[in-house]
Scaffold this active site. Structure first.
Site, PDB file in Angstrom:
ATOM      1  N   TYR A 157     -11.627  -2.098   0.810  1.00 21.61           N
ATOM      2  CA  TYR A 157     -10.702  -2.201   1.945  1.00 21.61           C
ATOM      3  C   TYR A 157     -10.308  -3.659   2.183  1.00 21.61           C
ATOM      4  O   TYR A 157      -9.122  -3.979   2.326  1.00 21.61           O
ATOM      5  CB  TYR A 157     -11.371  -1.607   3.182  1.00 21.61           C
TER       6      TYR A 157
HETATM    7  N1  LIG Z   1      -8.127   1.627  13.258  1.00 20.73           N
HETATM    8  C1  LIG Z   1      -8.505   0.410  12.930  1.00 20.73           C
HETATM    9  O1  LIG Z   1      -9.535  -0.075  13.353  1.00 20.73           O
HETATM   10  C2  LIG Z   1      -7.639  -0.413  12.007  1.00 20.73           C
HETATM   11  C3  LIG Z   1      -7.843  -1.795  11.955  1.00 20.73           C
HETATM   12  C4  LIG Z   1      -7.065  -2.567  11.102  1.00 20.73           C
HETATM   13  C5  LIG Z   1      -6.106  -1.974  10.317  1.00 20.73           C
HETATM   14  N2  LIG Z   1      -5.931  -0.618  10.386  1.00 20.73           N
HETATM   15  C6  LIG Z   1      -4.927  -0.023   9.507  1.00 20.73           C
HETATM   16  O2  LIG Z   1      -3.967   0.665  10.281  1.00 20.73           O
HETATM   17  C7  LIG Z   1      -3.417   1.720   9.504  1.00 20.73           C
HETATM   18  C8  LIG Z   1      -3.495   3.023  10.299  1.00 20.73           C
HETATM   19  O3  LIG Z   1      -4.855   3.301  10.567  1.00 20.73           O
HETATM   20  P1  LIG Z   1      -5.344   4.311  11.677  1.00 20.73           P
HETATM   21  O4  LIG Z   1      -6.503   3.688  12.315  1.00 20.73           O
HETATM   22  O5  LIG Z   1      -4.223   4.786  12.510  1.00 20.73           O
HETATM   23  O6  LIG Z   1      -5.894   5.498  10.732  1.00 20.73           O
HETATM   24  P2  LIG Z   1      -5.851   7.098  10.893  1.00 20.73           P
HETATM   25  O7  LIG Z   1      -6.875   7.612   9.950  1.00 20.73           O
HETATM   26  O8  LIG Z   1      -5.922   7.480  12.319  1.00 20.73           O
HETATM   27  O9  LIG Z   1      -4.385   7.458  10.345  1.00 20.73           O
HETATM   28  C9  LIG Z   1      -4.025   7.170   9.007  1.00 20.73           C
HETATM   29  C10 LIG Z   1      -2.922   8.113   8.595  1.00 20.73           C
HETATM   30  O10 LIG Z   1      -2.580   7.808   7.216  1.00 20.73           O
HETATM   31  C11 LIG Z   1      -2.398   9.044   6.525  1.00 20.73           C
HETATM   32  N3  LIG Z   1      -2.604   8.862   5.092  1.00 20.73           N
HETATM   33  C12 LIG Z   1      -3.775   8.685   4.418  1.00 20.73           C
HETATM   34  N4  LIG Z   1      -3.549   8.617   3.096  1.00 20.73           N
HETATM   35  C13 LIG Z   1      -2.208   8.735   2.928  1.00 20.73           C
HETATM   36  C14 LIG Z   1      -1.360   8.756   1.802  1.00 20.73           C
HETATM   37  N5  LIG Z   1      -1.852   8.633   0.548  1.00 20.73           N
HETATM   38  N6  LIG Z   1      -0.030   8.878   1.992  1.00 20.73           N
HETATM   39  C15 LIG Z   1       0.488   9.025   3.242  1.00 20.73           C
HETATM   40  N7  LIG Z   1      -0.272   9.055   4.344  1.00 20.73           N
HETATM   41  C16 LIG Z   1      -1.602   8.897   4.195  1.00 20.73           C
HETATM   42  C17 LIG Z   1      -3.417   9.995   7.142  1.00 20.73           C
HETATM   43  O11 LIG Z   1      -3.070  11.358   6.905  1.00 20.73           O
HETATM   44  C18 LIG Z   1      -3.350   9.598   8.619  1.00 20.73           C
HETATM   45  O12 LIG Z   1      -2.404  10.375   9.330  1.00 20.73           O
HETATM   46  C19 LIG Z   1      -4.207   1.753   8.196  1.00 20.73           C
HETATM   47  O13 LIG Z   1      -3.491   1.039   7.197  1.00 20.73           O
HETATM   48  C20 LIG Z   1      -5.473   1.011   8.563  1.00 20.73           C
HETATM   49  O14 LIG Z   1      -6.095   0.429   7.451  1.00 20.73           O
HETATM   50  C21 LIG Z   1      -6.668   0.172  11.205  1.00 20.73           C
END
Ligand SMILES: NC(=O)c1ccc[n+]([C@@H]2O[C@H](COP(=O)([O-])OP(=O)(O)OC[C@H]3O[C@@H](n4cnc5c(N)ncnc54)[C@H](O)[C@@H]3O)[C@@H](O)[C@H]2O)c1
Length: 250
Positions: A157
């Site tokens: 990651y």
């Molecule tokens: N939540 C955190 O703490 C956090 C922190 C930093 C960065 N992020 C980043 O923010 C973004 C969103 O994260 P989140 O927390 O909302 O996660 P989440 O798991 O709530 O949502 C992620 C979404 O991405 C979709 N997804 C997964 N694989 C996929 C694919 N191959 N093609 C299309 N869609 C796909 C899933 O179905 C889901 O709806 C991610 O890139 C994550 O790395 C999250």
């Protein structure tokens, strides 16, 4: 803020991973600010439910960001429906399993890199020709504080998100004179379902590093992303915007 004040009226956006979490909050905010939004996700059923909550300015799009064919079909669908693509938010991502790198197998590494990094490359590649031809575009890539600092027990990651930061800087320079601005944001822990993928110890580690002493909310990410998608953004490209409650000092 009333609809359109941010200069999003008439704009067409694609948000990946928008069925839930940060992506859904971004889609909701872009609609509130006047844009039409394609809610793209690999989880079609949930994307459909999410789009329905956003009204006529949104529709659901099935998209696995790792598939070149699906990117072409998805963007073709948006162009056919709305005649343009102004904004791409590359948000889809997975965390991967929490473990030291010597306990991960190569397939786990490849899966995280494929979704979190190659997916962003494929999205930029698919959307840029139309944006360059139109002389206008806004791309926002959702990276992570892990890509700046490196989180232990999250090597794939952290590497993928560092890659997203490098990709953002390089792509931005390729299109800097073409009206297309490409930026990244680096959130620290945000309360979403992604946290179910990692261990409680890992969440406690990440939260303990945040000077504000709390986790972030998806709406706080969406507020910054909406600005980065707007006409108000004019002189920032290849930039990395922090959303970490003070964790990042650079
Ligand atoms: N939540 C955190 O703490 C956090 C922190 C930093 C960065 N992020 C980043 O923010 C973004 C969103 O994260 P989140 O927390 O909302 O996660 P989440 O798991 O709530 O949502 C992620 C979404 O991405 C979709 N997804 C997964 N694989 C996929 C694919 N191959 N093609 C299309 N869609 C796909 C899933 O179905 C889901 O709806 C991610 O890139 C994550 O790395 C999250």
């Amino acid at each position: 803020m009333t609809s359109g004040e941010r200069g999003l009226t008439g704009r067409v956006a694609v948000v990946t991973g928008a069925a839930r979490g940060i992506g859904l909050a971004i889609a909701r905010r872009l609609v509130a600010d006047g844009a039409r939004v394609a809610v793209a996700d690999i989880d079609s059923a949930t994307a459909g439910e999410a789009a329905a909550t956003l009204g006529e300015a949104a529709f659901a799009l099935t998209l696995d960001v790792t598939s070149e064919e699906q990117w072409a079909a998805a963007l073709g669908n948006v162009s056919e429906r709305w005649g343009r693509i102004d904004i791409l938010v590359n948000n889809a991502g997975v965390a991967g399993r929490s473990a030291p790198c010597w306990e991960l197998d190569a397939a786990e590494w490849r899966q995280v890199l494929d979704i979190d990094l190659t997916g962003v490359f494929l999205g930029c590649r698919a959307a840029l020709p139309a944006m360059i031809a139109a002389g206008y575009g806004r791309i926002v890539n959702i990276a992570s504080i892990a890509g700046k600092e490196g989180n232990p027990n999250a090597v794939p990651y952290s590497a993928a998100k560092a890659g997203v930061i490098g990709l953002t800087k390089a792509v931005a320079k390729e299109v800097a004179t073409k009206g297309v601005l490409v930026n990244a944001v680096t959130p620290a822990v945000i309360e979403t379902e992604i946290l179910a993928q990692v261990s409680a110890e890992h969440i406690a580690y990440m939260t303990s590093r945040i000077p504000m002493g709390r986790t972030g909310k998806p709406e706080e990410v969406a507020a910054l992303v909406s600005f980065l998608c707007s006409d108000e953004l004019t002189f920032s490209t290849g930039a990395v915007f922090d959303l970490s409650g003070g964790r990042a000092t650079y």
